[in-house]
Design a protein around this motif. Structure first.
Motif: not given
Length: 200
Positions: A104-109, A124-128
């Motif tokens: 569930f790690t965020i790779k790109e936004v 966001l890139l440090r969040m899940k």
């Protein structure tokens, strides 16, 4: 199909296929084309036509639709250079998140997601993705993540409650698609804020 809502570049293609279907009973054909939504924006649809005019209880051409915007957007990404990919990704008015379905790690936004959720891109890139939804929906997200890992072309549409940086709850209408992201399986999610619609 309301032909007036079909993208001008796709009208001839749609009309030609429909004309072919009229005289071919029990025939099934598939087509992809752009269709104008109520907002005025075009979305990609995959339509399956089934000629059942010879069936007494039906006597119609039955059409099933599926939104394939997420898949089309990623195909464009793959066709374009890194610079064009970044532009296409960031200028999209919908919130876009690419995440890893295994952890569930965020790779790109994109910029729309940054604005919608209220967090910075670095945050966001440090969040899940699990951190963006209420605890009551975590199990639902985990089950969908399993399906995204198991099926190559899995796509799902859902309305999610999401939590922004200041604690405000928003409702997001989203489409998630399993994709290959730099050699790893990932989830591409495109979401639009429908909070006002839900409140009404």
């Amino acid at each position: 199909i309301n032909i007036d809502q079909v993208h001008p570049d796709d009208i001839e293609h749609v009309q030609r296929l429909y004309a072919e279907m009229i005289g071919q009973y029990n025939n099934v054909k598939m087509i992809e084309y752009r269709y104008k939504k109520a907002s005025g924006n075009y979305t990609w649809l995959e339509a399956t036509f089934h000629n059942l005019l010879d069936e007494p209880d039906i006597e119609a051409i039955v059409v099933h639709f599926r939104d394939i915007s997420a898949r089309k957007m990623f195909e464009d990404i793959l066709r374009n250079s890194e610079e064009k990919y970044r532009h296409l990704f960031n200028v999209n008015p919908s919130s876009i998140i690419i995440s890893d379905p295994s952890d569930f790690t965020i790779k790109e936004v994109n910029q729309a997601a940054v604005k919608e959720f209220g967090f910075s891109r670095k945050e966001l890139l440090r969040m899940k993705t699990l951190e963006l939804i209420p605890a009551k929906d975590e199990e639902k997200l985990k089950k969908l993540a399993q399906k995204l890992q198991q099926k190559a072309n899995f796509q799902t549409a859902n309305v999610w409650e999401v939590q922004t940086s200041n604690g405000v709850i928003k409702f997001m209408d989203s489409i998630s698609q399993a994709i290959d992201y730099y050699g790893r399986k990932a989830t591409l999610t495109i979401a639009n804020n429908i909070t006002e619609k839900m409140e009404l």
